[in-house]
Design a protein around this motif. Structure first.
Motif, PDB file in Angstrom:
ATOM      1  N   ALA A 110       0.789  -1.584  -0.202  1.00 52.33           N
ATOM      2  CA  ALA A 110       0.471   0.044  -0.023  1.00 52.33           C
ATOM      3  C   ALA A 110       1.287   0.767   0.564  1.00 52.33           C
ATOM      4  CB  ALA A 110      -1.131  -0.187   1.227  1.00 52.33           C
ATOM      5  N   ALA A 111       0.064   2.153  -0.412  1.00 57.16           N
ATOM      6  CA  ALA A 111       1.094   3.851  -0.645  1.00 57.16           C
ATOM      7  C   ALA A 111       1.300   3.924   1.150  1.00 57.16           C
ATOM      8  CB  ALA A 111       0.813   4.732  -1.320  1.00 57.16           C
ATOM      9  N   VAL A 112       2.858   4.755   1.039  1.00 62.71           N
ATOM     10  CA  VAL A 112       3.493   4.798   2.398  1.00 62.71           C
ATOM     11  C   VAL A 112       2.607   6.635   1.874  1.00 62.71           C
ATOM     12  CG1 VAL A 112       5.311   5.882   3.444  1.00 62.71           C
ATOM     13  CG2 VAL A 112       5.043   3.609   2.763  1.00 62.71           C
ATOM     14  N   ALA A 113       1.972   6.759   2.113  1.00 67.54           N
ATOM     15  CA  ALA A 113       0.859   9.118   2.241  1.00 67.54           C
ATOM     16  C   ALA A 113       2.786   9.649   2.655  1.00 67.54           C
ATOM     17  CB  ALA A 113      -0.029   8.419   2.956  1.00 67.54           C
ATOM     18  N   ALA A 114       2.381  10.506   1.513  1.00 66.34           N
ATOM     19  CA  ALA A 114       3.056  11.504   2.731  1.00 66.34           C
ATOM     20  C   ALA A 114       2.024  12.384   3.114  1.00 66.34           C
ATOM     21  CB  ALA A 114       3.033  12.592   0.989  1.00 66.34           C
TER      22      ALA A 114
ATOM     23  N   PRO B 269       3.387  18.477   8.155  1.00 62.78           N
ATOM     24  CA  PRO B 269       4.080  19.280   7.721  1.00 62.78           C
ATOM     25  C   PRO B 269       3.954  19.892   6.097  1.00 62.78           C
ATOM     26  CG  PRO B 269       4.879  16.951   7.884  1.00 62.78           C
ATOM     27  CD  PRO B 269       3.583  17.110   8.416  1.00 62.78           C
ATOM     28  N   ALA B 270       4.159  20.930   5.127  1.00 58.21           N
ATOM     29  CA  ALA B 270       4.024  21.925   4.621  1.00 58.21           C
ATOM     30  C   ALA B 270       4.901  21.044   3.326  1.00 58.21           C
ATOM     31  CB  ALA B 270       4.194  22.764   4.303  1.00 58.21           C
ATOM     32  N   PRO B 271       4.396  19.774   2.453  1.00 59.70           N
ATOM     33  CA  PRO B 271       5.407  19.288   1.402  1.00 59.70           C
ATOM     34  C   PRO B 271       6.011  20.134   0.654  1.00 59.70           C
ATOM     35  CG  PRO B 271       3.425  19.625   0.833  1.00 59.70           C
ATOM     36  CD  PRO B 271       3.226  20.369   2.167  1.00 59.70           C
ATOM     37  N   LEU B 272       7.912  19.612   0.442  1.00 57.49           N
ATOM     38  CA  LEU B 272       8.489  20.480  -0.295  1.00 57.49           C
ATOM     39  C   LEU B 272       9.006  19.869  -1.573  1.00 57.49           C
ATOM     40  CD1 LEU B 272      11.259  21.801   2.544  1.00 57.49           C
ATOM     41  CD2 LEU B 272       8.864  23.364   1.378  1.00 57.49           C
TER      42      LEU B 272
ATOM     43  N   ARG C 221      11.773  23.003  11.708  1.00 58.36           N
ATOM     44  CA  ARG C 221      11.976  21.887  10.742  1.00 58.36           C
ATOM     45  C   ARG C 221      11.775  21.331   9.943  1.00 58.36           C
ATOM     46  NH1 ARG C 221      11.897  18.716  15.649  1.00 58.36           N
ATOM     47  NH2 ARG C 221      11.193  17.138  15.568  1.00 58.36           N
ATOM     48  N   LEU C 222      13.252  19.589   9.908  1.00 56.33           N
ATOM     49  CA  LEU C 222      13.045  19.122   8.417  1.00 56.33           C
ATOM     50  C   LEU C 222      11.584  18.245   8.375  1.00 56.33           C
ATOM     51  CD1 LEU C 222      13.406  21.167   5.235  1.00 56.33           C
ATOM     52  CD2 LEU C 222      15.097  19.043   4.974  1.00 56.33           C
ATOM     53  N   TYR C 223      11.535  17.507   7.701  1.00 51.66           N
ATOM     54  CA  TYR C 223      10.476  16.296   8.044  1.00 51.66           C
ATOM     55  C   TYR C 223      10.834  15.158   6.836  1.00 51.66           C
ATOM     56  CZ  TYR C 223       8.238  18.229  11.806  1.00 51.66           C
ATOM     57  OH  TYR C 223       8.012  19.019  13.092  1.00 51.66           O
ATOM     58  N   PHE C 224      12.277  14.093   6.673  1.00 54.19           N
ATOM     59  CA  PHE C 224      12.489  13.667   5.634  1.00 54.19           C
ATOM     60  C   PHE C 224      12.547  12.076   5.629  1.00 54.19           C
ATOM     61  CE2 PHE C 224      17.049  11.755   4.131  1.00 54.19           C
ATOM     62  CZ  PHE C 224      16.182  11.607   2.068  1.00 54.19           C
TER      63      PHE C 224
ATOM     64  N   ILE D 277       9.883  15.222   1.205  1.00 50.96           N
ATOM     65  CA  ILE D 277      10.563  16.301   2.650  1.00 50.96           C
ATOM     66  C   ILE D 277       9.619  17.340   2.640  1.00 50.96           C
ATOM     67  CG2 ILE D 277      12.233  18.382   2.815  1.00 50.96           C
ATOM     68  CD1 ILE D 277      13.857  16.294   0.650  1.00 50.96           C
ATOM     69  N   GLY D 278       9.261  18.028   3.960  1.00 49.71           N
ATOM     70  CA  GLY D 278       8.164  18.374   4.431  1.00 49.71           C
ATOM     71  C   GLY D 278       9.189  19.226   5.421  1.00 49.71           C
TER      72      GLY D 278
END
Length: 552
Positions: free
Chosen positions: A11-15, A34-37, A108-111, A240-241
């Protein structure tokens, strides 16, 4: 939390669930969506370019690497395909998928990403890095994960720290919450088919142990340092968000800094105001070899060099404390001397500028920007013949807008502007009355014909410039001499006069004849400009990929 299942059935790993695998202590901070980058599942075709990513495979060295970066449907987490990276030992190169996003200097940055390797004993590396690229220091590598001697490790405070022994053909989902201000990150890693995380770490020091270390790029690569990896691994669902909305950069037709005609106009404006340096645009302008740039970044020199590139005439920068090879030190000293000379020229002190440029050339004899700057300073002193001699040393820059403008400036400086073209016209016309030498134009005649043509561009006499360039190309063809440069100049003039169809036809003719890679690259760039202006995004992309590579 839904565990990853076997590849091809996942199944998809959703953003939207970017932070689903973060440790419990981080959940409160991760509740803000998180705001998607960046978000790539690689099922849709993604264009390479400065706003997305670049693909490097066999492009760094003349020897040419045999590695691969490309789409694969063999293994995937979501959708129907992922990206495969395949390294080949001893080929002098390494495959890399390097991506970009707006620089984050705070917050903060989410990867998130998923990876699968076919042999954990083979080296692979994943990193987040900043403006100073992949060096160990502030604004360099911020997060670094890789395999080392069969172990998965992360580099915290520059030390490789063991995580676990990865298994072959197993998907691992990695989540990083990177706090730029504190210089620390939380790390969670899940294996497919398991609900409990294999790794759940909090507040780990970033790679350089530097608070405030900015981030603006990611990299998936094989073995960039030792060239001994046979790794084949797969990457999927890169997301990345940020913790705040970031306005996306406008998509500009990549592969160029600006249209050639815009560059010519801008440089012309600078010289119309007063004699001054034209800007450096690339480290190679100062004599650095292509392979030097990554090594410079790793040694801590990037910031100094970027400041020089950003502003000719800026105060000389302090050299980094690290001691690199003496050649680098010499080239950086030359770059600083050039910057100081540019400041002198801008202030009207051409003699002082020439003194600094001459000193810089002793340290960096291959720095073409120094030669071009000398020509402009000599012209400011009224020494057009000496300026001509300098221009002849950088004639391989014929495809560069800076050379074009400088050549026009030197040619027109011999007389008042109203009389200059008349003065140049007779020797330029005389060249048309006899066939070109079989090996190419003699230096003096070549400079006069170039200056006449560029002078026509300077005065916006574009029809005459095109006609003259076409006649020169025909003259070269009759003698069996190289004529691609004149075909490209005719195309430039057509570009100026907004006859895009004719410009394209002429550039394509030049492309078929040209042998020099630097000139070929610029022709591809100009063809990409034309496709962009015509709204032909598919063709623009194809031409752009001559710069950034492509996923196949």
């Amino acid at each position: 939390m839904t565990a990853l299942r076997a590849s091809g059935r996942a199944a998809a790993v959703a953003a939207a669930s970017l932070a689903w695998a973060l440790p419990a202590a981080s959940e409160a901070r991760a509740l803000v969506r998180p705001a998607p980058l960046v978000s790539y599942s690689f099922d849709a075709d993604v264009a390479t370019g400065p706003d997305t990513f670049a693909v490097w495979q066999g492009a760094r060295h003349a020897k040419g690497g045999r590695g691969r970066v490309g789409y694969s449907s063999a293994f995937h987490v979501s959708g129907h395909r992922s990206v495969e990276l395949r390294d080949v030992p001893g080929d002098g190169d390494f495959p890399e998928l390097q991506g970009y996003f707006p620089v984050r200097g705070t917050g903060r940055l989410y990867f998130h990403f998923a990876f699968l390797t076919t042999d954990p004993k083979q080296e692979l590396n994943v990193a987040l890095a900043g403006p100073r690229c992949f060096q160990m220091g502030k604004d360099g590598i911020g997060f670094w994960l890789g395999t080392k001697d069969g172990l998965l490790v992360h580099y915290s405070d520059s030390i490789p720290k063991r995580l676990f022994v990865p298994r072959a053909f197993v998907w691992y989902a990695v989540d990083v919450a990177y706090d730029v201000d504190s210089g620390r990150y939380d790390l969670a890693i899940h294996a497919e088919g398991r609900d409990e995380p294999l790794v759940s770490l909090r507040a780990q020091a970033n790679t350089p142990s530097q608070p405030g270390s900015a981030i603006d790029k990611f990299s998936f690569v094989g073995s960039p340092h030792t060239d001994d990896s046979r790794v084949v691994y797969y990457v999927d669902d890169v997301v990345i968000g940020g913790d705040a909305s970031v306005a996306a950069l406008p998509f500009v037709a990549p592969g160029r800094r600006r249209l050639f005609v815009d560059s010519f106009t801008e440089y012309q404006r600078l010289l119309r105001e007063r004699p001054r340096c034209l800007p450096a645009t690339d480290p190679e302008d100062f004599g650095f070899e292509p392979d030097d740039v990554a090594a410079l970044a790793a040694a801590g020199y990037s910031e100094s060099l970027q400041r020089l590139l950003a502003a000719p005439g800026a105060p000389p920068v302090a050299m980094p404390a690290e001691h690199g090879p003496e050649r680098w030190q010499g080239l950086l000293r030359a770059a600083a001397a050039w910057s100081s000379g540019c400041a002198s020229l801008d202030a009207g002190d051409a003699a002082g500028a020439l003194e600094r440029f001459a000193a810089a050339r002793q340290a960096a004899p291959k720095a073409r920007i120094l030669v071009l700057s000398q020509a402009l300073a000599l012209t400011a002193q009224g020494r057009a013949a000496a300026a001509d001699e300098r221009l002849s040393l950088v004639s391989e820059w014929r495809h560069d807008a800076r050379y074009a403008v400088a050549s026009a400036y030197v040619g027109l400086a011999r007389k008042d502007l109203a009389d200059a073209l008349a003065w140049l016209r007779d020797p330029a016309a005389a060249a048309l009355d006899r066939d070109a030498p079989p090996g190419g134009e003699e230096p003096v005649t070549g400079r006069v014909t170039e200056q006449y043509y560029y002078g026509l561009l300077w005065k916006a006499e574009w029809d005459d410039a095109r006609d003259y360039a076409l006649r020169m190309a025909e003259r070269a063809a009759r003698a069996g001499a190289p004529g691609a440069a004149w075909s490209a100049r005719a195309a430039d003039a057509s570009f100026f006069r907004k006859d895009l169809a004719e410009a394209r036809e002429l550039y394509e003719g030049a492309l078929a004849e040209e042998k020099d890679w630097g000139a070929l690259r610029e022709i591809y760039l100009k063809l990409a400009d034309l496709a962009y202006l015509a709204g032909d995004t598919e063709r623009e992309r194809s031409l752009r990929e001559h710069y950034y590579g492509r996923l196949r």
